[in-house]
Scaffold this motif. Structure first.
Motif, PDB file in Angstrom:
ATOM      1  N   GLN A 243       0.812  -1.221   0.000  1.00 45.36           N
ATOM      2  CA  GLN A 243       0.000   0.000   0.000  1.00 45.36           C
ATOM      3  C   GLN A 243       0.846   1.272   0.000  1.00 45.36           C
ATOM      4  N   GLN A 244       2.164   1.118   0.058  1.00 41.01           N
ATOM      5  CA  GLN A 244       3.058   2.278   0.093  1.00 41.01           C
ATOM      6  C   GLN A 244       3.639   2.527  -1.297  1.00 41.01           C
TER       7      GLN A 244
ATOM      8  N   PHE B 261      -0.733  -6.123  -5.572  1.00 38.04           N
ATOM      9  CA  PHE B 261      -2.040  -5.576  -5.206  1.00 38.04           C
ATOM     10  C   PHE B 261      -2.085  -5.328  -3.710  1.00 38.04           C
ATOM     11  N   GLY B 262      -2.926  -4.376  -3.307  1.00 38.65           N
ATOM     12  CA  GLY B 262      -2.946  -3.934  -1.924  1.00 38.65           C
ATOM     13  C   GLY B 262      -4.014  -4.611  -1.087  1.00 38.65           C
ATOM     14  N   THR B 263      -4.100  -4.195   0.159  1.00 40.88           N
ATOM     15  CA  THR B 263      -5.050  -4.788   1.101  1.00 40.88           C
ATOM     16  C   THR B 263      -6.493  -4.596   0.668  1.00 40.88           C
ATOM     17  N   HIS B 264      -6.751  -3.518  -0.077  1.00 47.32           N
ATOM     18  CA  HIS B 264      -8.117  -3.233  -0.500  1.00 47.32           C
ATOM     19  C   HIS B 264      -8.511  -3.974  -1.775  1.00 47.32           C
ATOM     20  N   ASN B 265      -7.565  -4.676  -2.364  1.00 49.79           N
ATOM     21  CA  ASN B 265      -7.822  -5.330  -3.646  1.00 49.79           C
ATOM     22  C   ASN B 265      -7.707  -6.843  -3.584  1.00 49.79           C
TER      23      ASN B 265
ATOM     24  N   VAL C 109      -0.372  -3.989 -11.661  1.00 49.35           N
ATOM     25  CA  VAL C 109      -0.340  -3.351 -10.344  1.00 49.35           C
ATOM     26  C   VAL C 109      -1.712  -2.762 -10.084  1.00 49.35           C
ATOM     27  N   LYS C 110      -2.318  -3.112  -8.954  1.00 50.28           N
ATOM     28  CA  LYS C 110      -3.643  -2.581  -8.611  1.00 50.28           C
ATOM     29  C   LYS C 110      -3.666  -2.212  -7.134  1.00 50.28           C
ATOM     30  N   LEU C 111      -3.813  -0.941  -6.864  1.00 50.12           N
ATOM     31  CA  LEU C 111      -3.862  -0.441  -5.498  1.00 50.12           C
ATOM     32  C   LEU C 111      -5.062   0.477  -5.326  1.00 50.12           C
ATOM     33  N   LEU C 112      -5.721   0.317  -4.204  1.00 45.64           N
ATOM     34  CA  LEU C 112      -6.849   1.172  -3.839  1.00 45.64           C
ATOM     35  C   LEU C 112      -7.963   1.125  -4.873  1.00 45.64           C
TER      36      LEU C 112
ATOM     37  N   VAL D 153      -0.450   1.281  10.078  1.00 47.09           N
ATOM     38  CA  VAL D 153      -1.636   0.496   9.728  1.00 47.09           C
ATOM     39  C   VAL D 153      -2.819   1.336   9.236  1.00 47.09           C
ATOM     40  N   PRO D 154      -3.215   2.438   9.920  1.00 49.57           N
ATOM     41  CA  PRO D 154      -4.365   3.196   9.416  1.00 49.57           C
ATOM     42  C   PRO D 154      -4.168   3.739   7.999  1.00 49.57           C
ATOM     43  N   TYR D 155      -2.911   3.967   7.623  1.00 52.63           N
ATOM     44  CA  TYR D 155      -2.617   4.506   6.297  1.00 52.63           C
ATOM     45  C   TYR D 155      -2.666   3.422   5.224  1.00 52.63           C
ATOM     46  N   VAL D 156      -2.400   2.166   5.600  1.00 51.82           N
ATOM     47  CA  VAL D 156      -2.384   1.100   4.600  1.00 51.82           C
ATOM     48  C   VAL D 156      -3.630   0.220   4.665  1.00 51.82           C
ATOM     49  N   ARG D 157      -4.294   0.167   5.805  1.00 52.80           N
ATOM     50  CA  ARG D 157      -5.524  -0.629   5.953  1.00 52.80           C
ATOM     51  C   ARG D 157      -6.781   0.223   5.812  1.00 52.80           C
TER      52      ARG D 157
END
Length: 469
Positions: free
Chosen positions: A114-115, A133-137, A156-159, A197-201
């Motif tokens: 997520q960074q 891919f990030g936590t939201h994907n 690459v897929k983030l957010l 964590v709040p910034y990436v989750r």
């Protein structure tokens, strides 16, 4: 048709499309295609990895215990700097495997992804990675994998929205058939100054109690007898619901499900732990006698700088209230050594709390600077040599107090959930309600059962026992 329903159908269509590709490749190679998932970090990551494994198996892959295979995924953590370094170190080895196996896929997901600066480094220095891919994907994993095959290039897929709520509708492969995690909420609103964590989750939101209960009932019908309710701060569960309920009330409802025999949860924030929750735990026959209650520091001044919203005194009062109401409870904790500005006096206050509370175990960490958090730019960063000396002193005290606590149970007969066979012949391994490990002289037919065990010998951090007559 709702957007959610259509999205779920898209994931299953993608699973079928990738399965057709893997079946064709398997025929060409004359062997199955193998996958390996490595999980770093917390229980929520471990639960997410069960989803990844379930989807991979639906796509036609077969699990293996080696990373020299056809699809490797690292589900990453970014709470501490050494977690990042570990990933970079292991990627070089994967590149060697990929050079020998042109069919190999390498995927990276989880909090570290997520960074933006991390993703840019990976794209530049590790161009052989196929999928990020990030936590939201996570719930888009199948669609993203299909895209890698179709485009024959990295994806690459983030957010772009949070699809975490779709995860429960997708396949899963549990590590244990008889126990499972259940996500009850996502994200975090606490913004502790050291924590990424709040910034990436993302921000906190709760699943509906109806959805949670449905999932727990399905798990019970599938043979699960122990569940762990998961969230970054389970004590704040329900606050974002249209019809808010407390975490304590959710526990009451889960306890009514007959098939479930044990209930655990992670993690509790001291600022939100209510008398109602303590009462529910004290009266419950199913909630395990284990509470993880992160301290982080025993210094009120440092706790303020950490944005923890409690004091040394209020934490001690809370811990002692819990012990008074639930005498056999095991309290475990997290402690950071070397937070910016930590003086010798601050550290001694932490030692005082540990000595007074006497934790059953503790995760102790040297402060790790996380770019993007307020603490990363705070003055008075503690020198590394000072951190290590303090860490060693703290670890010695934690371990000594834990051994003292563990000895109290030697000679008692207590129920143990047998989880797996031991490497040593004639032993199986399980856990007490308080989460302590027990190696039992018993047969493998007891795996998945709760049995009474006589704790013959305490080995400090685990027990050796026999089945009770």
């Amino acid at each position: 048709m709702t957007g959610t329903t259509e999205n779920i159908k898209n994931q299953y269509r993608a699973i079928e499309a990738v399965k057709a590709i893997t079946e064709h490749t398997s025929i060409v190679l004359g062997r199955p295609l193998y996958y390996h998932v490595t999980t770093f970090g917390c229980q929520m990551n471990a639960h997410d990895s069960e989803k990844l494994r379930g989807i991979l198996e639906e796509m036609g892959y077969v699990e293996t215990d080696t990373e020299d295979c056809d699809f490797v995924i690292y589900n990453t953590c970014t709470v501490r700097e050494n977690a990042d370094k570990k990933i970079y170190g292991r990627l070089g080895r994967l590149n060697g495997f990929k050079k020998k196996n042109p069919h190999m896929m390498i995927g990276l997901c989880g909090c570290m992804m997520q960074q933006k600066e991390v993703v840019e480094k990976i794209k530049k220095s590790y161009p052989f990675v196929d999928l990020i891919f990030g936590t939201h994907n996570l719930s888009e994993f199948a669609v993203l994998t299909r895209k890698v095959f179709e485009d024959n290039s990295a994806v690459v897929k983030l957010l772009d929205g949070d699809n975490s709520g779709l995860l429960e509708s997708l396949p899963s492969k549990r590590k244990y058939s008889f126990k499972s995690g259940v996500n009850i909420m996502y994200g975090c609103n606490n913004f502790c100054t050291y924590c990424i964590v709040p910034y990436v989750r993302g921000r906190e939101y709760s699943r509906s109690p109806e959805d949670i209960m449905d999932e727990v009932k399905r798990l019970g019908d599938d043979g699960v007898i122990e569940i762990m309710l998961l969230g970054q701060n389970v004590n704040s569960y329900g606050k974002t619901l249209d019809n808010p309920i407390s975490f304590a009330e959710l526990l009451r409802r889960v306890e009514e499900i007959d098939a479930i025999k044990r209930i655990r949860f992670m993690t509790s924030h001291p600022k939100d732990l209510s008398d109602e929750l303590i009462d529910v735990m004290a009266s419950s026959k199913k909630i395990c006698t284990h509470l993880h209650l992160p301290l982080q520091s025993g210094s009120t001044e440092l706790l303020k700088r950490m944005n923890r919203h409690y004091t040394k005194e209020s934490y001690i009062d809370l811990a002692e209230k819990i012990r008074e109401r639930i005498p056999d409870i095991a309290l475990t904790t997290d402690i950071i050594v070397g937070f910016p500005g930590e003086s010798e006096k601050d550290f001694e206050e932490t030692m005082e709390v540990v000595d007074r509370i006497g934790y059953d175990s503790a995760f102790t960490f040297i402060y790790s600077k996380r770019t993007g958090t307020p603490a990363a730019t705070m003055p008075d960063q503690v020198p590394e040599d000072v951190c290590h000396k303090r860490f060693d002193r703290l670890l010695e005290l934690v371990q000594r107090k834990a051994r003292e606590r563990a000895l109290r149970l030697e000679g008692k007969t207590l129920p143990v959930l047998i989880e797996e066979k031991n490497r040593e012949k004639g032993l199986v391994t399980g856990r007490l309600s308080n989460n302590s490990t027990v190696h039992v002289r018993a047969g493998e037919e007891n795996i998945g059962k709760i049995v009474n065990v006589s704790l013959k010998e305490c080995k400090g951090f685990y027990y050796i026992g026999d089945l009770a007559d």
